[in-house]
Write a protein that holds these residues in place. Structure first.
Motif, PDB file in Angstrom:
ATOM      1  N   SER A  82       0.853  -1.184   0.000  1.00 15.02           N
ATOM      2  CA  SER A  82       0.000   0.000   0.000  1.00 15.02           C
ATOM      3  C   SER A  82       0.888   1.232   0.000  1.00 15.02           C
ATOM      4  CB  SER A  82      -0.933   0.002   1.209  1.00 15.02           C
ATOM      5  OG  SER A  82      -0.184   0.116   2.399  1.00 15.02           O
ATOM      6  N   LEU A  83       0.296   2.335  -0.410  1.00 13.06           N
ATOM      7  CA  LEU A  83       1.018   3.586  -0.507  1.00 13.06           C
ATOM      8  C   LEU A  83       0.069   4.705  -0.097  1.00 13.06           C
ATOM      9  CD1 LEU A  83       3.564   5.128  -1.551  1.00 13.06           C
ATOM     10  CD2 LEU A  83       2.462   5.174  -3.784  1.00 13.06           C
ATOM     11  N   ASP A  84       0.497   5.522   0.853  1.00 12.53           N
ATOM     12  CA  ASP A  84      -0.335   6.651   1.265  1.00 12.53           C
ATOM     13  C   ASP A  84      -0.431   7.636   0.115  1.00 12.53           C
ATOM     14  OD1 ASP A  84      -0.691   5.646   3.812  1.00 12.53           O
ATOM     15  OD2 ASP A  84       1.111   6.633   4.589  1.00 12.53           O
ATOM     16  N   TYR A  85      -1.604   8.224  -0.039  1.00 11.13           N
ATOM     17  CA  TYR A  85      -1.836   9.147  -1.143  1.00 11.13           C
ATOM     18  C   TYR A  85      -2.650  10.327  -0.631  1.00 11.13           C
ATOM     19  CZ  TYR A  85      -3.468  11.044  -5.582  1.00 11.13           C
ATOM     20  OH  TYR A  85      -3.743  11.869  -6.628  1.00 11.13           O
ATOM     21  N   ALA A  86      -2.267  11.507  -1.011  1.00 13.05           N
ATOM     22  CA  ALA A  86      -3.018  12.711  -0.648  1.00 13.05           C
ATOM     23  C   ALA A  86      -3.769  13.169  -1.889  1.00 13.05           C
ATOM     24  CB  ALA A  86      -2.073  13.801  -0.154  1.00 13.05           C
ATOM     25  N   TRP A  87      -5.095  13.279  -1.767  1.00 17.69           N
ATOM     26  CA  TRP A  87      -5.925  13.690  -2.901  1.00 17.69           C
ATOM     27  C   TRP A  87      -5.546  15.089  -3.365  1.00 17.69           C
ATOM     28  CZ3 TRP A  87      -8.666  10.454  -5.622  1.00 17.69           C
ATOM     29  CH2 TRP A  87      -9.108   9.270  -5.026  1.00 17.69           C
ATOM     30  N   ASP A  88      -5.582  15.273  -4.679  1.00 13.77           N
ATOM     31  CA  ASP A  88      -5.304  16.590  -5.265  1.00 13.77           C
ATOM     32  C   ASP A  88      -6.392  17.586  -4.889  1.00 13.77           C
ATOM     33  OD1 ASP A  88      -3.055  15.548  -6.496  1.00 13.77           O
ATOM     34  OD2 ASP A  88      -4.162  14.998  -8.300  1.00 13.77           O
ATOM     35  N   GLU A  89      -7.617  17.129  -4.849  1.00 18.41           N
ATOM     36  CA  GLU A  89      -8.773  17.968  -4.524  1.00 18.41           C
ATOM     37  C   GLU A  89      -9.515  17.328  -3.350  1.00 18.41           C
ATOM     38  OE1 GLU A  89      -9.588  20.855  -5.800  1.00 18.41           O
ATOM     39  OE2 GLU A  89      -8.075  20.893  -7.369  1.00 18.41           O
ATOM     40  N   PRO A  90      -9.122  17.591  -2.121  1.00 18.79           N
ATOM     41  CA  PRO A  90      -9.719  16.892  -0.972  1.00 18.79           C
ATOM     42  C   PRO A  90     -11.199  17.182  -0.759  1.00 18.79           C
ATOM     43  CG  PRO A  90      -8.152  18.568  -0.250  1.00 18.79           C
ATOM     44  CD  PRO A  90      -8.077  18.505  -1.735  1.00 18.79           C
ATOM     45  N   ILE A  91     -11.752  18.245  -1.360  1.00 17.98           N
ATOM     46  CA  ILE A  91     -13.164  18.546  -1.152  1.00 17.98           C
ATOM     47  C   ILE A  91     -14.070  17.815  -2.149  1.00 17.98           C
ATOM     48  CG2 ILE A  91     -12.749  20.771  -0.045  1.00 17.98           C
ATOM     49  CD1 ILE A  91     -13.413  22.098  -2.735  1.00 17.98           C
ATOM     50  N   LEU A  92     -13.491  17.220  -3.195  1.00 16.46           N
ATOM     51  CA  LEU A  92     -14.274  16.461  -4.169  1.00 16.46           C
ATOM     52  C   LEU A  92     -14.446  15.023  -3.679  1.00 16.46           C
ATOM     53  CD1 LEU A  92     -12.711  17.686  -7.541  1.00 16.46           C
ATOM     54  CD2 LEU A  92     -14.876  18.396  -6.511  1.00 16.46           C
ATOM     55  N   PRO A  93     -15.494  14.332  -4.179  1.00 12.93           N
ATOM     56  CA  PRO A  93     -15.681  12.923  -3.783  1.00 12.93           C
ATOM     57  C   PRO A  93     -14.482  12.079  -4.225  1.00 12.93           C
ATOM     58  CG  PRO A  93     -17.539  13.721  -5.102  1.00 12.93           C
ATOM     59  CD  PRO A  93     -16.529  14.812  -5.070  1.00 12.93           C
ATOM     60  N   PRO A  94     -14.147  11.045  -3.454  1.00 12.44           N
ATOM     61  CA  PRO A  94     -12.955  10.225  -3.743  1.00 12.44           C
ATOM     62  C   PRO A  94     -13.207   9.177  -4.831  1.00 12.44           C
ATOM     63  CG  PRO A  94     -13.996   9.435  -1.757  1.00 12.44           C
ATOM     64  CD  PRO A  94     -14.784  10.634  -2.200  1.00 12.44           C
ATOM     65  N   PHE A  95     -13.352   9.643  -6.063  1.00 13.56           N
ATOM     66  CA  PHE A  95     -13.544   8.731  -7.193  1.00 13.56           C
ATOM     67  C   PHE A  95     -12.363   8.857  -8.130  1.00 13.56           C
ATOM     68  CE2 PHE A  95     -17.873   9.368  -5.770  1.00 13.56           C
ATOM     69  CZ  PHE A  95     -18.364   8.067  -5.786  1.00 13.56           C
ATOM     70  N   SER A 131     -14.862   4.080  -6.597  1.00 11.59           N
ATOM     71  CA  SER A 131     -14.853   4.849  -5.358  1.00 11.59           C
ATOM     72  C   SER A 131     -13.669   4.374  -4.533  1.00 11.59           C
ATOM     73  CB  SER A 131     -16.145   4.617  -4.572  1.00 11.59           C
ATOM     74  OG  SER A 131     -16.002   5.145  -3.267  1.00 11.59           O
ATOM     75  N   MET A 132     -12.856   5.298  -4.108  1.00  8.96           N
ATOM     76  CA  MET A 132     -11.681   4.919  -3.326  1.00  8.96           C
ATOM     77  C   MET A 132     -12.049   4.588  -1.875  1.00  8.96           C
ATOM     78  SD  MET A 132      -9.490   4.767  -5.616  1.00  8.96           S
ATOM     79  CE  MET A 132      -7.996   4.487  -4.722  1.00  8.96           C
ATOM     80  N   ASN A 133     -13.295   4.891  -1.465  1.00  8.46           N
ATOM     81  CA  ASN A 133     -13.758   4.515  -0.132  1.00  8.46           C
ATOM     82  C   ASN A 133     -14.275   3.085  -0.110  1.00  8.46           C
ATOM     83  OD1 ASN A 133     -13.149   6.991   0.994  1.00  8.46           O
ATOM     84  ND2 ASN A 133     -15.166   7.840   0.535  1.00  8.46           N
ATOM     85  N   ASP A 134     -14.693   2.582  -1.259  1.00  9.39           N
ATOM     86  CA  ASP A 134     -15.273   1.241  -1.343  1.00  9.39           C
ATOM     87  C   ASP A 134     -14.810   0.597  -2.637  1.00  9.39           C
ATOM     88  OD1 ASP A 134     -16.824  -1.019  -0.874  1.00  9.39           O
ATOM     89  OD2 ASP A 134     -18.585  -0.147  -1.848  1.00  9.39           O
ATOM     90  N   PHE A 135     -13.533   0.261  -2.694  1.00  3.83           N
ATOM     91  CA  PHE A 135     -12.964  -0.319  -3.908  1.00  3.83           C
ATOM     92  C   PHE A 135     -13.389  -1.782  -3.994  1.00  3.83           C
ATOM     93  CE2 PHE A 135      -9.669  -1.731  -6.845  1.00  3.83           C
ATOM     94  CZ  PHE A 135      -9.709  -0.709  -7.765  1.00  3.83           C
ATOM     95  N   GLN A 136     -14.011  -2.161  -5.103  1.00  3.66           N
ATOM     96  CA  GLN A 136     -14.542  -3.505  -5.258  1.00  3.66           C
ATOM     97  C   GLN A 136     -13.700  -4.298  -6.241  1.00  3.66           C
ATOM     98  OE1 GLN A 136     -18.446  -2.730  -6.683  1.00  3.66           O
ATOM     99  NE2 GLN A 136     -19.063  -1.601  -4.855  1.00  3.66           N
ATOM    100  N   ASP A 137     -13.436  -5.538  -5.874  1.00  2.00           N
ATOM    101  CA  ASP A 137     -12.678  -6.412  -6.767  1.00  2.00           C
ATOM    102  C   ASP A 137     -13.459  -6.737  -8.033  1.00  2.00           C
ATOM    103  OD1 ASP A 137     -10.448  -6.522  -5.196  1.00  2.00           O
ATOM    104  OD2 ASP A 137     -11.022  -8.372  -4.175  1.00  2.00           O
TER     105      ASP A 137
END
Length: 157
Positions: free
Chosen positions: A3-16, A32-38
């Motif tokens: 895994s690798l920590d990542y900081a969103w470019d636009e933190p106020i936008l939804p994490p897609f 969705s980066m909150n619910d990544f599905q295989d």
């Protein structure tokens, strides 16, 4: 798994995140980066050309006898093509995206001709049956008999 920590470019936008495979049969998915599905998968075809290497580079392997003395053949960019009328396999100038020049390797190691099979939607997985394609083969029973070469042709597996 890493895994690798990542900081969103636009933190106020939804994490897609949108993932795209570019090409003739391009495909894309939004995850969705909150619910990544295989179950989310990208599908694409990875077709190949079967090329006469010398006709692309002009470089010849050492110790190999030249087939032709024509200097123009060195940069003719010849690939295997299939004539739609005769189903004969011939060398022709490469034409990007021309289905009669496209091939794919099957899971069992056969070269399947794309131009002789029915096109399908690359956005949908479809387990292609080896029986539904035409494969590259030799016309005779043996590759070389009595110093005679056999032509290439398409056959059912």
């Amino acid at each position: 798994m890493t895994s690798l920590d990542y900081a969103w470019d636009e933190p106020i936008l939804p994490p897609f995140i949108m993932l795209t495979v570019k090409g003739a049969g391009s495909s894309e998915i939004v995850c969705s980066m909150n619910d990544f599905q295989d179950s989310k998968q990208l599908y694409y075809e990875n077709f190949i050309y079967i090329a006469a290497t010398y006709t692309f580079s002009g470089l010849q392997e050492p110790g190999v006898r030249p087939v032709a003395s024509n200097k123009d053949a060195a940069y003719a960019e010849l690939v295997l093509d299939v004539s739609p009328k005769t189903q004969r396999v011939v060398l022709k100038k490469k034409e990007p995206g021309k289905r009669s020049q496209l091939w794919r390797m099957t899971g069992t190691g056969m070269l399947c001709h794309e131009g002789s099979s029915v096109p399908h939607n690359p956005h949908k997985p479809s387990p292609r049956s080896v029986d539904s394609c035409m494969i590259l083969d030799i016309a005779g029973l043996a590759a070389v008999t009595d110093n005679r070469y056999e032509p290439l042709m398409l056959r059912k597996p």
